[in-house]
Design an enzyme around this catalytic site. Structure first.
Site, short mmCIF file in Angstrom:
data_model
loop_
_atom_site.label_atom_id
_atom_site.label_comp_id
_atom_site.label_asym_id
_atom_site.label_seq_id
_atom_site.Cartn_x
_atom_site.Cartn_y
_atom_site.Cartn_z
N ASN A 295 -1.97 -9.23 -16.49
CA ASN A 295 -1.65 -8.10 -17.35
C ASN A 295 -0.19 -8.27 -17.75
OD1 ASN A 295 -1.08 -5.69 -18.58
ND2 ASN A 295 -1.39 -4.41 -16.76
N TRP A 296 0.01 -8.71 -18.97
CA TRP A 296 1.38 -9.00 -19.43
C TRP A 296 2.19 -7.73 -19.66
CZ3 TRP A 296 0.29 -13.17 -23.82
CH2 TRP A 296 -0.23 -14.33 -23.21
N LYS A 297 1.52 -6.60 -19.73
CA LYS A 297 2.18 -5.33 -20.06
C LYS A 297 2.95 -5.49 -21.39
CE LYS A 297 2.01 -4.14 -15.26
NZ LYS A 297 2.53 -3.39 -14.12
N HIS B 209 -5.07 2.00 -16.80
CA HIS B 209 -3.96 1.49 -15.99
C HIS B 209 -3.04 2.67 -15.62
CE1 HIS B 209 -0.37 -0.61 -14.72
NE2 HIS B 209 -1.17 -1.64 -14.50
N GLU C 28 0.06 3.00 -15.56
CA GLU C 28 1.17 3.26 -16.48
C GLU C 28 0.69 4.10 -17.66
OE1 GLU C 28 2.29 -0.83 -16.71
OE2 GLU C 28 2.99 -0.71 -14.63
N GLU D 112 -5.43 -0.44 -7.89
CA GLU D 112 -4.00 -0.68 -8.02
C GLU D 112 -3.23 0.51 -7.47
OE1 GLU D 112 -3.20 -3.89 -11.24
OE2 GLU D 112 -2.90 -1.90 -12.09
N GLY E 112 4.81 -3.33 -9.27
CA GLY E 112 6.16 -3.67 -9.70
C GLY E 112 7.23 -3.37 -8.66
N SER F 86 1.95 -6.03 -7.01
CA SER F 86 2.85 -7.00 -6.37
C SER F 86 2.11 -8.19 -5.74
CB SER F 86 3.74 -6.31 -5.33
OG SER F 86 4.59 -5.36 -5.97
N GLY G 50 0.55 -8.48 -12.56
CA GLY G 50 1.56 -8.07 -13.54
C GLY G 50 2.66 -9.12 -13.66
N GLY G 51 3.78 -8.85 -13.02
CA GLY G 51 4.97 -9.70 -13.15
C GLY G 51 4.71 -11.19 -12.98
P1 13P Z 1 2.79 -6.19 -10.61
O1 13P Z 1 1.97 -7.40 -10.24
O2 13P Z 1 3.98 -6.50 -11.44
O3 13P Z 1 3.10 -5.33 -9.40
O4 13P Z 1 1.85 -5.28 -11.56
C1 13P Z 1 0.56 -5.00 -11.17
C2 13P Z 1 -0.16 -4.37 -12.28
O5 13P Z 1 0.13 -3.26 -12.68
C3 13P Z 1 -1.21 -5.16 -12.95
O6 13P Z 1 -1.95 -4.37 -13.82
#
Ligand code: 13P
Length: 251
Positions: free
Chosen positions: A11-13, A96, A98, A168, A174, A213, A234-235
């Site tokens: 997930n590149w956000k 998600h 966010e 999640e 994050g 994470s 994510g990251g």
């Molecule tokens: P991180 O891997 O950066 O913690 O993000 C997880 C996430 O929200 C994937 O959708």
């Protein structure tokens, strides 16, 4: 038990430029492992046409990070399921945290989007997860079942056939503070049990990803748990070597 094909989704956000998308996908296409894991990247809308072009003919799937709950029409600023399919997106992330906690999506919005995306023939990754204060108050299972029940009530159980759920925990996203494999397993088996109360067969085939994470050095421990069928990353999905290492830690 059904054999569930593992899935690792990036997930590149809201990240990336045309140049970084090119170099990331170039690296992923060269290194994607052939270990039976399904690999997917979920790009911001604006990068989807370029990503689709670069991924053509590769084993890596393409998804979006949200979608409109409406069909094409007068909805300024929205992107429809038809548009995603037209550009080769097979998947979409729905709900998600966010989008729930920063952008105001409720359980009901999430449920409508889930239903619309499934009815349109997209694969959906439905995200569920509790906040830190909810976990500390012992409310994790209550929050997960409320989030899940809202979608089951609106969409019906059949929509879950072939769908994917991502657990999640908000406190792990994050933050560098990942759930332990045992915490992830407990939440995943709870989610599977909730689905099994409606339909055993669907629960058995349901892929449940862990997100929060996940890094190259903790992925294998998480993926080894019985009800963890992969990850939503994510990251670490923005770095070729990290993402490929995570893909390789399955199996
Ligand atoms: P991180 O891997 O950066 O913690 O993000 C997880 C996430 O929200 C994937 O959708």
């Amino acid at each position: 038990m059904t054999d569930r094909q593992p899935l690792v989704a990036g997930n590149w956000k809201m990240n990336g430029s045309r140049a970084s998308v090119r170099s990331l996908l170039d690296g992923l296409c060269r290194g994607v492992p052939e270990n039976g894991v399904e690999v997917l990247v979920c790009a911001p809308f604006i990068h989807i046409p370029l990503a689709a072009e670069l991924l053509a003919g590769s084993a890596i799937g393409l998804g979006a990070q949200t979608v409109s709950e409406y069909g094409n029409g007068a909805y300024t600023g929205e992107i429809s399921t038809d548009m995603l399919k037209d550009y080769g997106c097979g998947y979409v992330i729905i709900g998600h945290s966010e989008r729930r906690h920063i952008l105001g999506e409720t359980n009901e919005t999430v449920a409508r989007k889930f239903r619309h995306a499934r009815d349109s023939g997209l694969q959906v990754i439905l995200c569920l997860g509790e906040r830190l204060e909810e976990r500390e108050a012992g409310m994790t299972e209550q929050v997960l079942s409320e989030q899940l029940d809202a979608v089951i009530a609106a969409a019906g159980m059949e929509c879950f056939s072939g769908a994917v759920i991502a657990y999640e925990p908000v406190w792990a996203i994050g933050t560098g503070r990942t759930a332990t494999p045992e915490q992830a397993q407990a939440a995943h088996s709870f989610i599977r049990l909730q689905v099994a109360r409606h339909d055993d067969r669907i629960a058995d085939g349901l892929r449940i990803l862990y997100g929060g994470s996940v890094k190259a050095d903790n992925a294998a421990g998480l993926f080894a748990m019985a009800d963890v069928d992969g990850g939503l990353i994510g990251g670490a999905s923005l770095k070729v070597d990290d993402f490929l290492a995570i893909c390789q830690s399955i199996g």
